[in-house]
Every structure is written in C-alpha cells, then in structure tokens.
Write a protein that holds these residues in place. Structure first.
Motif, mmCIF file in Angstrom:
data_model
loop_
_atom_site.group_PDB
_atom_site.id
_atom_site.type_symbol
_atom_site.label_atom_id
_atom_site.label_comp_id
_atom_site.label_asym_id
_atom_site.label_seq_id
_atom_site.Cartn_x
_atom_site.Cartn_y
_atom_site.Cartn_z
ATOM 1 N N ILE A 109 23.267 39.600 32.905
ATOM 2 C CA ILE A 109 22.301 38.621 33.419
ATOM 3 C C ILE A 109 22.488 37.266 32.734
ATOM 4 N N LEU A 110 22.785 37.288 31.434
ATOM 5 C CA LEU A 110 23.106 36.019 30.756
ATOM 6 C C LEU A 110 24.345 35.387 31.394
ATOM 7 N N ALA A 111 25.339 36.234 31.705
ATOM 8 C CA ALA A 111 26.582 35.707 32.272
ATOM 9 C C ALA A 111 26.358 35.108 33.659
ATOM 10 N N THR A 112 25.396 35.666 34.427
ATOM 11 C CA THR A 112 25.172 35.109 35.776
ATOM 12 C C THR A 112 24.783 33.637 35.711
ATOM 13 N N MET A 113 24.154 33.243 34.600
ATOM 14 C CA MET A 113 23.717 31.847 34.491
ATOM 15 C C MET A 113 24.891 30.894 34.260
ATOM 16 N N MET A 114 26.055 31.456 33.903
ATOM 17 C CA MET A 114 27.224 30.592 33.687
ATOM 18 C C MET A 114 27.969 30.280 34.988
ATOM 19 N N PHE A 115 27.613 30.995 36.075
ATOM 20 C CA PHE A 115 28.308 30.727 37.334
ATOM 21 C C PHE A 115 27.682 29.524 38.029
ATOM 22 N N PRO A 116 28.497 28.509 38.333
ATOM 23 C CA PRO A 116 27.945 27.331 38.973
ATOM 24 C C PRO A 116 27.555 27.594 40.436
ATOM 25 N N ALA A 117 26.527 26.903 40.911
ATOM 26 C CA ALA A 117 26.007 27.130 42.257
ATOM 27 C C ALA A 117 27.076 26.915 43.330
ATOM 28 N N PHE A 118 27.962 25.914 43.113
ATOM 29 C CA PHE A 118 28.885 25.562 44.195
ATOM 30 C C PHE A 118 29.832 26.700 44.545
ATOM 31 N N LEU A 119 30.033 27.640 43.592
ATOM 32 C CA LEU A 119 30.939 28.751 43.834
ATOM 33 C C LEU A 119 30.421 29.665 44.943
ATOM 34 N N PHE A 120 29.121 29.618 45.202
ATOM 35 C CA PHE A 120 28.519 30.612 46.097
ATOM 36 C C PHE A 120 28.224 30.101 47.496
ATOM 37 N N PHE A 121 28.335 28.803 47.723
ATOM 38 C CA PHE A 121 27.974 28.296 49.050
ATOM 39 C C PHE A 121 28.822 28.945 50.134
ATOM 40 N N ILE A 122 30.126 29.009 49.931
ATOM 41 C CA ILE A 122 31.016 29.516 50.970
ATOM 42 C C ILE A 122 30.800 31.017 51.216
ATOM 43 N N PRO A 123 30.968 31.879 50.193
ATOM 44 C CA PRO A 123 30.812 33.304 50.486
ATOM 45 C C PRO A 123 29.391 33.686 50.908
ATOM 46 N N ASN A 124 28.382 33.081 50.265
ATOM 47 C CA ASN A 124 27.012 33.459 50.614
ATOM 48 C C ASN A 124 26.600 32.968 51.995
ATOM 49 N N TYR A 125 27.195 31.879 52.428
ATOM 50 C CA TYR A 125 26.963 31.416 53.802
ATOM 51 C C TYR A 125 27.432 32.493 54.768
ATOM 52 N N TYR A 126 28.641 32.993 54.539
ATOM 53 C CA TYR A 126 29.191 34.020 55.417
ATOM 54 C C TYR A 126 28.351 35.303 55.335
ATOM 55 N N ILE A 127 28.026 35.707 54.107
ATOM 56 C CA ILE A 127 27.265 36.952 53.928
ATOM 57 C C ILE A 127 25.890 36.846 54.580
ATOM 58 N N THR A 128 25.243 35.692 54.434
ATOM 59 C CA THR A 128 23.904 35.530 55.005
ATOM 60 C C THR A 128 23.949 35.581 56.533
ATOM 61 N N VAL A 129 24.919 34.873 57.103
ATOM 62 C CA VAL A 129 25.004 34.820 58.565
ATOM 63 C C VAL A 129 25.431 36.170 59.133
ATOM 64 N N HIS A 130 26.260 36.892 58.378
ATOM 65 C CA HIS A 130 26.757 38.185 58.863
ATOM 66 C C HIS A 130 26.087 39.347 58.154
ATOM 67 N N PHE A 131 24.841 39.166 57.770
ATOM 68 C CA PHE A 131 24.138 40.223 57.037
ATOM 69 C C PHE A 131 23.929 41.422 57.959
ATOM 70 N N PRO A 132 24.300 42.623 57.518
ATOM 71 C CA PRO A 132 24.171 43.789 58.397
ATOM 72 C C PRO A 132 22.726 44.029 58.822
#
Lengths: 290, 295
Positions: A109-132
């Motif tokens: 959980i501490l490590a999750t805070m080191m991931f910058p937000a911009f890394l997630f826009f692309i994959p999470n956009y796809y995952i959100t739109v194609h959520f099962p």
C-alpha cells in the motif's frame, strides 16, 4: 517564538503575499460581472463599470448546471464515503490485527503511492469502458455502451480506495490503546461491532480531515472526468462542463461566462473550506510528516 | 483457532481494497507495459500488433520531440515551480510563525490548492491576456510594450511555471509550518539570552532543525512537478506554441487520447515513470543521509 513587539515587517510581507494569493480569485469574481462588451475592451480594470448579472443568467442557460452539479456532488460524496469506509477498515486491520502477510500488504500500500497518476489513464480508461457485466457489456467486456462509464460509476469506482487514506487511518489507529479493544473482546463484542462502535468513533478527527481532503480532490479532479465525458457526455462534472463551454464558442465572448461558471463551481467549495479549515489544516499538519 | 479467526477477519476486511488494487493498479500496470510493446489505437484487443521495442526506439531517438524539448521542459517545469513555491513558502511560513491568526494566514495561502485547476488555469490565462489582462495592464501602465506571454515560445513555458509555482506555495507552507512548530521554544529563548539576533537564530537554529522538513518539501514537490500536466493542458491545450510548454505527461495524454497512438503513449508513460522512479530513489538516498529515517 513569542514576539514581544508587534512584528510590523512580518505583517507587511504576509499581507502583500496574501494579496498576491487572493487577487486572482477577486479578478475571477469581478470579471464574472463584466458585460461581454466591457470585457472585450482594450483596457484592464479590476472592477466592472457596471455590475451585470447576464453572465450568470447565460451560464444557467448554456451550461447544464443542474446536471453538472448533480454529477460533481454525486461523485464527490460517493468517493468520500467509499474512501472513508475502505481506509478505516484497512487502516484498522493493518494497525490492530495480527495475520500472516500483514507487512507485505502494508508495504504494497505504501508502494501504491509511488505510482504516478498519469501511468493509469490509458489502461484504466480501457478497463473502465470494457468492464465486464457493466453498462451492457458481456463477461468479456464487449458489446456494451461504455461499461462503467455508462453511468456515474465510471466517475466514482476508480477512486474508491486511497493509499494515502489507508496510511493516514493506520497511523492514527496505531495510537489507540490496545487495552480498549481487548476489554471489548473480553466482554464478548463481535469484531465488526468493535470496529464500528469502538474504533470508528475514536477516529472522528482524522476521518473529518480525510473527508474534506477527498471531497475537495474529487470535486476538483479534471483529467479523469474529461476522459469519462469523452465516452459519455452525461458524465460531465462542473470543471469539465465549464472547460468544454470555453472550447466550443468564441473565447472573447465566452470568457466572462466562463468566469461566472467558475465562480459557481469554486466559491461554494472555497467557502466550505474556509469554514472547515481547522479540521483540515490541523489534520494535514499533524499527519504530513510522520 | 483464535489466530486463524483473526486472519480470516483481516482478509475479509481487506478484500475490497485488495480487489480494487488488483483491478485498478496491478492489472493496469502490466496491461500498460504490454501496450507499450504494441501498435494499438485503443479499440478491440485483436487489433493489437506486437512491435517489440519499436515504440521505445522511436521516442528515444534523437529526432523525436520526446527527449527534447518535451522531457527538458518537464524538468524545467519541475525545477521552476519548486524554486518559486519553495522559496516563497520558506519566507511565508517563517513570517507567519511570528504573527497572530496563523490559521487564517495559512488558509489564505492554501486557497489555490483547493481550487480546481480549470479555474486556476483560466484565471491566469485572463491575467496573461495581451490586450485586457491584469499583468499587461501593469506593464503598459509603466510605459512598456505589452508582452504576449503565452503565444510567444520564448515566454510561454516561464509563464506556465509562474502560475504553477504560485499554485504550489500553500501546501509547502503547510508542511514547513508543521516543521517550524516542532522546534522547541526554549532553543530560541536560550539563544536570545546569549544575545543572538533574529537572523542569527534563523540560520543557526531554525534552518538546521528544519532540514528534514525542507528536504521532504523539496523532494515531494519536485516529484509532483515532474508528473504535473493539468495546468499546462488548461492553459495551452496541447503544450503549444509548438512544443514550447509541452511536458511528458501531457505529450503522453495527447498521443493516446488525441492521436490514438496508445502504444507510443504507453511507452512514454513508462519512460517518464522510470525516470521519476530513479530520481525518487536517488532522493530517498539523500533523504536518509539528510536525517529523515521514517520516510
């Protein structure tokens, strides 16, 4: 440091600085009362020559303010409640329970805070739109009309957990005496009851800080809301709706209108913040460095 | 039996959080890494085409705009905003600590931090406006020619940096104030008795004891600056004029969502991420040596 004499120089510096900090807000408020023709004139003036309310009338007509407000409010309230719930549950577990894998999960959980937000826009956009199984999607995320983004869930779900929130709650709950919890256990209280009726009330001050923090952040969040708006225009929040208005029409004509929209979008939050700042500022100052 | 019950309880309570991180953090990072080795427009998964290191080679080649000017701008932006916000915050937090109504003053400086970037960006756009903006109003009032702040490639980046630095003052003031409060009063009292003046006290007591806080502020705001792109997006849309204000995360965003080059964009995201990670680790090392153990 307790100053004996009135520190005039300090007051002067801080006052001047405050003017620099607050002035852009005054500029925003005053220019929202300027008429379009005055706005287009070549000279700058802070105060409008005559205060007109047309921009607010137009803002209410041209912006779907009711929808924008509803989306912003629904989003911020939902995210805040979800983050408070998930953070306090996880924070309690990580602070007070003993189980294998605890250190590993806490480090993660501490490590999750080191991931910058911009890394997630692309994959999470796809995952959100194609959520099962969301928004008409099948089990493989195909065939639907936007997955989670078919509804306000798309604005909310990707923000339901906050690493910072979990960390904050854990640190606070670590400070609660084990004796309270042990006593409740000996009395035969069930674990969920210990959490809900004993631990949770004690965390009220830090919950307040976290709630203000999350509400303001999700109210102001722009990029993800912009992406969700590109999938489904019914998901526009206040910042997105106002920014879109600006890009569509002639900028010189719409600038005062945009200012009126921004006043509507920001001033309530700013006033709420000023009222609640004690809980927020104190909480942040106590938790910022530990 | 008791221990196993506690374990079951712990994982029940943690399950929503772990599920969330699996779906919205672990899978996305792996997915995104995979995308960076493909040619893909973001539509159906069958249209993904494996291209190996092509995207990385392309963005890291000398002809690409990514290393220069985009990454150069990213560092300049981070450096510039931190320089402005840190120096201001150091002064502001010190002066506030000598005043009454400290909460009120800190709140005023913090207001931009709780305002949506859309408002911040648009208000600064208006203040920078060459014909009817405040700043040019002052410049022409003093008898100089008006400056085209955001349309002139020589001034545009600095103009965005000033707005970004202004925006960052409040949160640094908050953290530095917390650090100042943690310094015991009796250090200053003892120094006063010895005849040390305010300046001497600041240099010999405040600054050394504040060093961990100062490092924390510098490092977190520098990392924040490297990631930041919303203000640039609102003020310049695409990092223009040309690429003069373009920063890494904005270029990534536009490659994906304006041009549909999801492969290139993901490769950019990873290059930037790795750069930030290395800088973070180097700074953590400096941190340790600078006396902050618990970070």
């Amino acid at each position: 440091m307790k100053p004996q004499r009135t520190p005039w120089i300090s007051y002067a510096v801080i006052l001047l600085g405050s003017v620099l900090m607050v002035f852009p807000f005054l500029d925003m408020v005053f220019s929202s009362f300027k008429s379009a023709s005055e706005y287009a004139s070549l000279r700058y003036s802070l105060l409008p020559q005559t205060f007109v309310f047309d921009n607010y009338k137009l803002a209410f007509e041209q912006l779907k303010l009711a929808m924008l407000f509803k989306n912003s409010l629904l989003r911020s309230v939902s995210i805040t409640l979800l983050v408070l719930l998930t953070s306090s549950l996880a924070g309690y577990v990580l602070a007070k329970l003993k189980f294998p894998g605890k250190q590993l999960i806490f480090r993660f959980i501490l490590a999750t805070m080191m991931f910058p937000a911009f890394l997630f826009f692309i994959p999470n956009y796809y995952i959100t739109v194609h959520f099962p199984l969301a928004g008409g999607n099948d089990l493989f995320g195909a065939g639907g009309s936007g997955g989670l983004a078919a509804s306000q869930l798309g604005l909310i779900v990707p923000f339901a957990v906050s690493g910072f929130g979990i960390f904050l709650m854990r640190q606070f709950i670590m400070g609660i005496e084990d004796a309270y919890i042990e006593a409740a256990r000996i009395d035969g209280a069930r674990e969920l009851r210990i959490f809900a009726q004993l631990v949770l009330p004690m965390t009220a001050p830090v919950l307040a800080t976290l709630a203000i923090f999350e509400f303001i952040n999700s109210w102001n969040e722009f990029i993800w809301a912009l992406l969700m708006n590109s999938v489904n225009t019914d998901l526009a929040t206040l910042p997105v709706g106002i920014q879109m208005l600006k890009s569509h029409l002639d900028p010189t004509l719409t600038q005062p209108l945009v200012m009126a929209g921004l006043v509507i979008a920001t001033v309530p939050v700013l006033l709420a913040f000023i009222l609640l700042q004690k809980h927020y500022v104190r909480g942040m100052m106590n938790s910022g460095l530990k | 039996m008791r221990i196993r019950k506690e374990t079951a309880l712990a994982y029940t309570f943690l399950s929503p959080v772990l599920l969330f991180y699996a779906i919205f953090l672990v899978i996305p990072v792996l997915f995104s890494l995979f995308i960076s080795f493909t040619d893909w427009g973001g539509f159906d998964l069958e249209s993904m085409e494996w291209v190996g290191l092509k995207n990385y080679r392309k963005i890291l080649s000398p002809e690409s705009n990514f290393l220069h000017p985009v990454l150069t701008n990213t560092f300049l932006y981070a450096f510039g905003t931190v320089a402005i916000s840190f120096c201001s915050a150091l002064a502001v937090s010190f002066f506030i600590s000598r005043l009454r109504f400290q909460g009120l003053w800190r709140t005023l400086y913090f207001l931009p931090s709780v305002t949506t970037i859309v408002a911040i960006g648009n208000v600064w756009l208006y203040m920078y406006n060459p014909t009817n903006g405040l700043i040019n109003g002052i410049i022409t009032g003093l008898g100089f020619r008006s400056v085209n702040f955001l349309d002139d490639p020589h001034h545009a980046l600095l103009s965005v940096i000033v707005a970004g630095g202004w925006l960052g003052i409040g949160s640094s003031v908050l953290i530095l104030s917390a650090g100042l409060k943690a310094i015991p009063d009796n250090y200053y009292e003892a120094a006063s008795l010895e005849g040390a003046g305010a300046m001497r006290q600041y240099i010999s007591i405040t600054l050394p004891l504040l060093r961990p806080t100062i490092l924390f502020v510098l490092i977190t705001s520098f990392i924040g600056g490297l990631q930041s792109f919303t203000l640039t997006l609102v003020m310049t849309k695409n990092g223009g004029p040309g690429d003069s204000t373009n920063v890494g995360a904005l270029e990534m965003y536009n490659q994906a969502f304006s041009f549909g080059n999801w492969g290139i964009a993901s490769a950019m995201a990873f290059v930037l991420f790795v750069a930030i990670l290395i800088i973070t680790l180097v700074q953590l090392f400096i941190f340790r040596r600078g006396g902050v153990e618990s970070y």
